[in-house]
Design an enzyme around this catalytic site. Structure first.
Site, PDB file in Angstrom:
ATOM      1  N   CYS A  70      50.829  -6.103   7.329  1.00 36.66           N
ATOM      2  CA  CYS A  70      52.056  -6.840   6.979  1.00 36.66           C
ATOM      3  C   CYS A  70      51.786  -8.318   6.684  1.00 36.66           C
ATOM      4  O   CYS A  70      52.339  -8.889   5.741  1.00 36.66           O
ATOM      5  CB  CYS A  70      53.114  -6.693   8.065  1.00 36.66           C
ATOM      6  SG  CYS A  70      52.527  -7.027   9.740  1.00 36.66           S
ATOM      7  N   ASP A  74      60.860  -8.139   3.958  1.00 38.36           N
ATOM      8  CA  ASP A  74      60.106  -7.373   4.949  1.00 38.36           C
ATOM      9  C   ASP A  74      58.929  -6.645   4.302  1.00 38.36           C
ATOM     10  O   ASP A  74      59.121  -5.750   3.472  1.00 38.36           O
ATOM     11  CB  ASP A  74      61.047  -6.359   5.612  1.00 38.36           C
ATOM     12  CG  ASP A  74      60.482  -5.806   6.907  1.00 38.36           C
ATOM     13  OD1 ASP A  74      59.243  -5.760   7.033  1.00 38.36           O
ATOM     14  OD2 ASP A  74      61.269  -5.431   7.794  1.00 38.36           O
ATOM     15  N   HIS A 115      57.028  -4.484   5.602  1.00 34.88           N
ATOM     16  CA  HIS A 115      56.771  -3.181   6.226  1.00 34.88           C
ATOM     17  C   HIS A 115      57.330  -2.011   5.418  1.00 34.88           C
ATOM     18  O   HIS A 115      57.139  -0.855   5.806  1.00 34.88           O
ATOM     19  CB  HIS A 115      57.365  -3.161   7.643  1.00 34.88           C
ATOM     20  CG  HIS A 115      56.830  -4.238   8.536  1.00 34.88           C
ATOM     21  ND1 HIS A 115      57.458  -5.457   8.669  1.00 34.88           N
ATOM     22  CD2 HIS A 115      55.715  -4.293   9.311  1.00 34.88           C
ATOM     23  CE1 HIS A 115      56.767  -6.210   9.503  1.00 34.88           C
ATOM     24  NE2 HIS A 115      55.700  -5.539   9.908  1.00 34.88           N
TER      25      HIS A 115
END
Length: 596
Positions: free
Chosen positions: A429, A553, A555
């Site tokens: 990440c 994000d 992820h």
């Protein structure tokens, strides 16, 4: 009298840079609409003498997109009295149906407002019009034409012969494209038009009719597997250039007769070059199609002449460089400027050229505006890019009550798990967040280095002495400090690190982060616990101290589907409950270099 609409960025540009604009004199740029001028840009003219005004205006025109015109002047005067301004303006030759917009700065006062805007309806009358300062321009239809011309230029041994031959060939080309035989076809339609005729629509048709006739799907804009609502994007009308080979009395300048052909054999050397024309026009929906034809022809000839000038400045012996057009939006307005660069010159060698452009367009020399990386991206350009660009722009969430949003400035691409056919799920990440940060510096023109891979990031950390050689090829996490080391080592960007001992303390960083986005405008990487995210902005309430964070994000593991990413919150506003209240967080705040 028609009103004057002026973009607030023009007022801000002239106010902020008034001390650097010496003498304080230049032209205002704008689009002509039914309700008057919409001023969207400005150019500084170092020669303010009335005798040279027409010559300087001609040199400015080569940069302007079709439909963008010189609509006024800005100058300095001792007072804001109409009679004093009239006597000063009368020296400059300027005639236009909508008059001449005048922006006057009083000496020793750099502040500008609607009180500083005047309008000259003719050369003898100056009046105070209704002035509307707007943050956003009205909707303009962008029309784009891309084509190429291959030219053969004869090489002679005489001094200066190549230059003269080049001028002659380009003059013939301009005469050809501006003749009545040149017409334009709207892609995906049967409409053909020029400045004098329209085929496929009534003669009085407006540009809004062209958009309605497009056979493209009106409900969706498809970018690979990504779909946008077309209402969320500025549509570009794409056109082709055609030459009418059917000669009629209307299109022929001489009486029709049997052709006379002359053929002579001669040995000579020649150099072949290609002009990759790429012009843009900006028009209102109610602009006549024939007027659009006029704008396209003017922009086409201007760009050809700009390419000629670029060639002449960079000619070396009998070698002619390849040239390429680039579109930019230098101000916070819709105005598009086109600059021609030689293809083989690096950004370092073009620095003096960029300095000229910054001076011409009243821009400070602290941020890049005219680097190739700053090029304006049309929707069709974005559709060819492999990653999502600025997904946060399509968020429809309402702002927090009483809050002030401060957002990332410019463009970036969204990097997340599983992209590039590389499995970094559960460990990559921070690597992906770093890639997003590097993409921002690429789009803003600070670097032309490619976005680093995971292995290149790991090798960089080994090179700076932060990691052991065995780290390369591993699946180990990295954090904010490692991200800052990589930014410095890979692209020369320094960062500021901000620490909070607990996630609950992030609420105290609202003002600091808001200032970062207002001044630096760069995306922020934040790491805490085993997770890393990218912060794109904050919504901060000065009174209550409440703060929300715009999070990108990394992820996410799915395809480049914008609707899924927005609906599922992979890019969206998050409150304080998003953070682990007990985790220690570090934030990497990249700093803009002061370069052009």
């Amino acid at each position: 009298m028609a009103s004057v609409h002026i973009n607030s960025s023009v007022i801000k540009t002239l106010s902020d840079n008034s001390k650097e604009i010496v003498p304080f004199f230049g032209v205002l740029l704008g689009q002509e609409t039914k309700d008057g001028w919409h001023v969207t840009g400005c150019c500084h003219l170092k020669d303010s003498s009335p005798s040279q005004f027409s010559v300087v205006k001609e040199s400015v025109s080569q940069y302007l997109s079709g439909g963008l015109q010189i609509c006024g002047i800005f100058l300095e005067n001792t007072s804001l009295k109409v009679e004093d301004i009239a006597s000063q303006v009368r020296k400059y030759p300027f005639k236009h149906q909508n008059g001449l917009v005048i922006c006057v700065k009083q000496k020793n006062n750099s502040n500008l407002s609607e009180e500083n805007i005047f309008l000259s309806s003719d050369e003898n009358v100056v009046q105070k019009p209704t002035v509307i300062i707007e943050k956003d321009d009205p909707p303009f239809v962008k029309v784009r034409l891309k084509c190429s011309f291959t030219l053969s230029v004869k090489i002679d041994s005489q001094k200066g012969a190549l230059k003269n031959e080049l001028l002659s060939v380009i003059e013939n080309l301009c005469n050809t494209v501006s003749s009545a035989s040149t017409v334009y076809r709207v892609q995906n339609t049967a409409v053909i038009f020029s400045s004098t005729q329209v085929v496929g629509l009534p003669m009085e048709a407006e540009c809004s009719s062209l958009l309605q006739l497009s056979t493209a799907d009106q409900d969706e804009f498809v970018k690979g597997k990504q779909k946008h609502s077309k209402s969320q994007l500025e549509e570009t009308l794409l056109c082709d250039l055609l030459q009418n080979v059917t000669v009629t009395e209307e299109t022929c300048d001489v009486p029709l007769c049997a052709p006379i052909i002359q053929h002579s054999l001669e040995k000579f050397r020649a150099v072949t070059l290609t002009f990759p024309v790429d012009i843009c026009c900006q028009v209102t929906p109610n602009t006549l199609v024939t007027t659009l034809g006029e704008y396209l022809t003017t922009a086409l000839c201007n760009q050809i002449k700009a390419m000629q000038d670029c060639l002449l400045k960079n000619i070396e012996g009998e070698s002619l460089p390849k040239v390429q057009p680039f579109h930019f939006q230098p101000w916070e307005s819709s105005a598009i400027i086109t600059v021609i660069y030689p293809e083989d010159k690096s950004e370092e060698k073009l620095e003096s050229r960029r300095q000229e452009l910054h001076s011409l367009f009243c821009l400070p020399a602290s941020r890049p505006v005219f680097r190739r990386g700053n090029v304006y991206l049309f929707p069709e350009d974005i559709s060819q890019y492999g990653y999502l660009i600025n997904p946060h722009q399509y968020i429809t969430t309402q702002p927090m009550k009483g809050g002030q949003q401060s957002l990332v400035q410019g463009l970036y691409s969204y990097h997340h798990y599983m992209q590039d056919r590389f499995d970094d799920n559960m460990w990559g990440c921070a690597y992906r967040s770093l890639q997003t940060l590097v993409s921002w510096f690429r789009f803003q023109g600070y670097t032309d280095k490619p976005i680093p891979t995971h292995r290149e990031i790991q090798q960089a950390l080994v090179d700076v002495g932060d990691k052991e050689p065995k780290f390369v090829g591993s699946r180990q996490w990295i954090g904010s400090m490692e991200v800052s080391y990589c930014l410095d080592h890979l692209i020369g960007i320094t960062s500021r690190i901000v620490f909070v001992s607990e996630g609950s303390d992030l609420v105290t960083k609202g003002r600091e982060l808001a200032q970062h986005f207002q001044v630096q405008g760069t995306p922020i990487m934040i790491g805490g616990g085993v997770l890393a995210h990218t912060i794109l902005g904050v919504d901060f309430n000065e009174v209550t101290g409440d703060v929300k964070f715009l999070i990108l994000d990394p992820h996410y593991t799915g395809a480049e589907e914008l609707k899924v990413i927005l609906d599922k919150g992979w890019c969206g506003w998050k409150g304080m409950d998003f953070w682990d209240k007990t985790a220690h967080y570090n934030m990497c705040l990249p700093q803009r270099p002061k370069v052009i």
